[in-house]
Design a protein around this motif. Structure first.
Motif, PDB file in Angstrom:
ATOM      1  N   HIS A 309     -41.296   2.855 -33.799  1.00  0.00           N
ATOM      2  CA  HIS A 309     -41.418   3.523 -35.095  1.00  0.00           C
ATOM      3  C   HIS A 309     -40.445   2.900 -36.107  1.00  0.00           C
ATOM      4  O   HIS A 309     -40.802   2.680 -37.272  1.00  0.00           O
ATOM      5  CB  HIS A 309     -41.129   5.015 -34.939  1.00  0.00           C
ATOM      6  N   THR A 368     -40.998  15.446 -33.648  1.00  0.00           N
ATOM      7  CA  THR A 368     -42.378  15.801 -34.007  1.00  0.00           C
ATOM      8  C   THR A 368     -42.515  16.056 -35.504  1.00  0.00           C
ATOM      9  O   THR A 368     -43.635  16.116 -36.027  1.00  0.00           O
ATOM     10  CB  THR A 368     -42.844  17.054 -33.244  1.00  0.00           C
ATOM     11  N   ARG A 369     -41.393  16.201 -36.217  1.00  0.00           N
ATOM     12  CA  ARG A 369     -41.409  16.465 -37.662  1.00  0.00           C
ATOM     13  C   ARG A 369     -40.861  15.282 -38.455  1.00  0.00           C
ATOM     14  O   ARG A 369     -40.554  15.410 -39.644  1.00  0.00           O
ATOM     15  CB  ARG A 369     -40.586  17.720 -37.974  1.00  0.00           C
ATOM     16  N   THR A 455     -47.252   7.153 -37.729  1.00  0.00           N
ATOM     17  CA  THR A 455     -46.364   8.315 -37.654  1.00  0.00           C
ATOM     18  C   THR A 455     -47.047   9.487 -36.966  1.00  0.00           C
ATOM     19  O   THR A 455     -46.452  10.161 -36.111  1.00  0.00           O
ATOM     20  CB  THR A 455     -45.908   8.726 -39.064  1.00  0.00           C
ATOM     21  N   SER A 456     -48.298   9.730 -37.306  1.00  0.00           N
ATOM     22  CA  SER A 456     -49.027  10.829 -36.671  1.00  0.00           C
ATOM     23  C   SER A 456     -49.239  10.577 -35.179  1.00  0.00           C
ATOM     24  O   SER A 456     -49.133  11.496 -34.357  1.00  0.00           O
ATOM     25  CB  SER A 456     -50.377  11.022 -37.364  1.00  0.00           C
ATOM     26  N   HIS A 458     -47.272   8.828 -33.236  1.00  0.00           N
ATOM     27  CA  HIS A 458     -45.981   9.051 -32.585  1.00  0.00           C
ATOM     28  C   HIS A 458     -45.642  10.538 -32.516  1.00  0.00           C
ATOM     29  O   HIS A 458     -45.057  11.002 -31.527  1.00  0.00           O
ATOM     30  CB  HIS A 458     -44.878   8.287 -33.336  1.00  0.00           C
ATOM     31  N   HIS A 459     -46.018  11.302 -33.553  1.00  0.00           N
ATOM     32  CA  HIS A 459     -45.811  12.754 -33.507  1.00  0.00           C
ATOM     33  C   HIS A 459     -46.514  13.368 -32.298  1.00  0.00           C
ATOM     34  O   HIS A 459     -45.965  14.252 -31.616  1.00  0.00           O
ATOM     35  CB  HIS A 459     -46.350  13.403 -34.785  1.00  0.00           C
ATOM     36  N   THR A 463     -44.772  15.335 -29.207  1.00  0.00           N
ATOM     37  CA  THR A 463     -45.166  16.705 -28.862  1.00  0.00           C
ATOM     38  C   THR A 463     -45.445  16.829 -27.370  1.00  0.00           C
ATOM     39  O   THR A 463     -44.996  17.784 -26.712  1.00  0.00           O
ATOM     40  CB  THR A 463     -46.411  17.113 -29.664  1.00  0.00           C
TER      41      THR A 463
END
Length: 485
Positions: A309, A368-369, A455-456, A458-459, A463
């Motif tokens: 990331h 996650t944020r 990014t999504s 990796h989120h 999670t």
């Protein structure tokens, strides 16, 4: 001087009968050798990740072929640990450790001199073999060198620190060496370390005869477990390429389960089993290994996906990525060496492990944020500081994982503990990276920007990693009820 309790009375270590007990200075030097060997092995596992683009450009790897720089090492390492651990009990743990260090050092020279993809992949496979031989018995040597609970806790803290620090420092060193010299030097750096470990280890590691091959030379069991683990790990690392429900994945998975089931049956019926099933009667051993597998799989999302990331989304270079991850290594080291042994002695390994898992769960929950345009000081540095949970969890978990093994089985327990670590890493690689990639591809197809899609993805991985750590917490709370002194 109290010893760590076992599930049955600990037999006299016939492997050490007749040998002169090592002095305090020799034991400290031996601990340094074992820790150095572990540092070299773990360092090599992480140092490769930031140098892979340079390897691809220099040697002409295809994108699929490049993954085998990691996969070949992982397959050899993970599949041979259990066998190497038991062989260490039989032929002598000192002999196995020194032989493994020699193989790893020679393979590092071959890898550094590689001028073709096939040569580098073969060298990495040999490195995996040497790593398995050395690391499988390292803990076994350590727990017999330090029988007292307090001194053992301190020794395990040092051992755990080198593993955790090596993983983080490898990324820093890999970026610096690749940028300043070339990727070849990430392997050449192992030569002086390995030669020094061999020289000092030959002088200070305790000599032991081992139980002898007749005490457990189960050739059939060795073939079954090695083939089963190798097939299973190969199936896992190929999931990203083949898919979850493809014929190769399902077929190899079924074959792996069949081979491992045959191994268990063999161990229950063989006169001299490779892995006496009595070691699985200890709830501490089983629980610690399950928790470790879940924890390592989850923390892949932190160590590797966060590094990706930083480079792919935030535009960090290799050296800057390593430096950004450095605070995590610092806090892990400070906690491992500074307070973990005292906390384990005061509160018990189980409570310290649970506290560490809480911190690690918070770490991944914060990730996650993580925003697309993250600020290092406000968004990432707090995450790095929460890595202190690893400095709490790993020494406690290591003590628990070795607590149910007698001295005859110390090498086997060490090999088992390292095997579950590698299986957890392989599962983390397969599951979390596949989920992240699939989510990224879906969003790119829907028109999202590359940064938003990555990014999504990796989120999602973070999670799932959080869920794995919560499961590890519940498992530890349920299975590891007894306080180990």
């Amino acid at each position: 001087m109290s010893a760590v309790p076992t599930t049955s009375p600990t037999p006299v270590d016939t492997a050490a009968v007749g040998d002169t007990p090592p002095t305090a200075r020799a034991r400290r030097l031996a601990l340094g050798v074992i820790a150095t060997g572990m540092l070299m092995i773990i360092l090599d596992g992480s140092i490769v990740t930031v140098a892979m683009p340079a390897m691809q450009q220099d040697l002409g790897f295809s994108p699929a072929g490049l993954s085998w720089v990691v996969n070949s090492y992982l397959i050899a390492f993970g599949s041979l640990l259990l066998l190497a651990g038991r062989l260490g009990d039989l032929v002598g743990r000192r002999r196995m450790f020194l032989a493994g260090t020699a193989v790893f050092t020679a393979a590092s020279l071959l890898a550094g001199a590689a001028n073709a993809p096939a040569v580098l992949i073969a060298a990495r496979f040999l490195q995996g073999i040497g790593s398995a031989m050395a690391s499988a018995v390292g803990l076994g040597i350590l727990v017999t060198l330090f029988p007292g609970a307090r001194e053992r806790a301190r020794a395990i803290a040092v051992f755990s620190f080198t593993g955790a620090a090596g993983a983080s420092l490898g990324q820093v060193l890999g970026g610096v060496l690749t940028d300043a010299l070339s990727w070849h030097w990430i392997f050449f750096i192992n030569l002086p370390i390995g030669l020094a470990a061999l020289a000092v280890g030959t002088a200070v590691l305790p000599r032991n005869r081992g139980l002898g091959l007749a005490a457990g030379a189960d050739v059939v069991g060795a073939l079954l477990v090695t083939a089963g683990l190798m097939t299973g790990i190969y199936a896992v690392v190929q999931i990203e390429h083949n898919g979850w429900i493809s014929a190769p994945t399902l077929g190899l998975g079924a074959l792996s389960l069949l081979l491992l089931a045959g191994f268990v049956v063999r161990q229950a019926t063989a006169r001299t089993p490779l892995m006496p099933l009595r070691i699985l009667r200890s709830r501490a051993v089983v629980g610690a290994n399950v928790v470790q597998m879940l924890m390592v799989a989850a923390l892949f999302a932190f160590q590797f996906l966060l590094a990706l990331h930083l480079q792919q989304v935030l535009g960090y270079g290799a050296a800057r990525t390593g430096l950004a991850m450095l605070p995590a290594a610092v806090v892990v080291g400070a906690v491992s060496l500074g307070v973990s042994a005292r906390l384990n002695a005061r509160f018990g390994e189980r409570r310290v492990l649970l506290a560490g898992l809480v911190l690690l769960t918070a770490l991944l929950a914060l990730l996650t944020r993580l925003p697309v345009e993250a600020d290092y000081v406000t968004d990432l540095l707090p995450v790095m500081l929460l890595a202190a949970g690893f400095g709490l969890a790993l020494p406690a978990l290591t003590s628990l994982g070795m607590s149910g093994a007698g001295e005859h089985d110390a090498g086997l327990a060490s090999g088992l503990f390292n095997t579950t670590q590698q299986i957890g890493m392989a599962l983390g690689v397969a599951v979390l990276s596949t989920l992240a990639a699939a989510r990224t591809d879906t969003l790119l197809a829907e028109g999202s920007t590359r940064a938003e899609a990555l990014t999504s993805g990796h989120h999602l991985a973070f999670t799932v990693g959080t869920a794995l750590l919560l499961t590890a917490f519940v498992t530890a709370y349920t299975l590891l009820r007894r306080r180990t002194r």
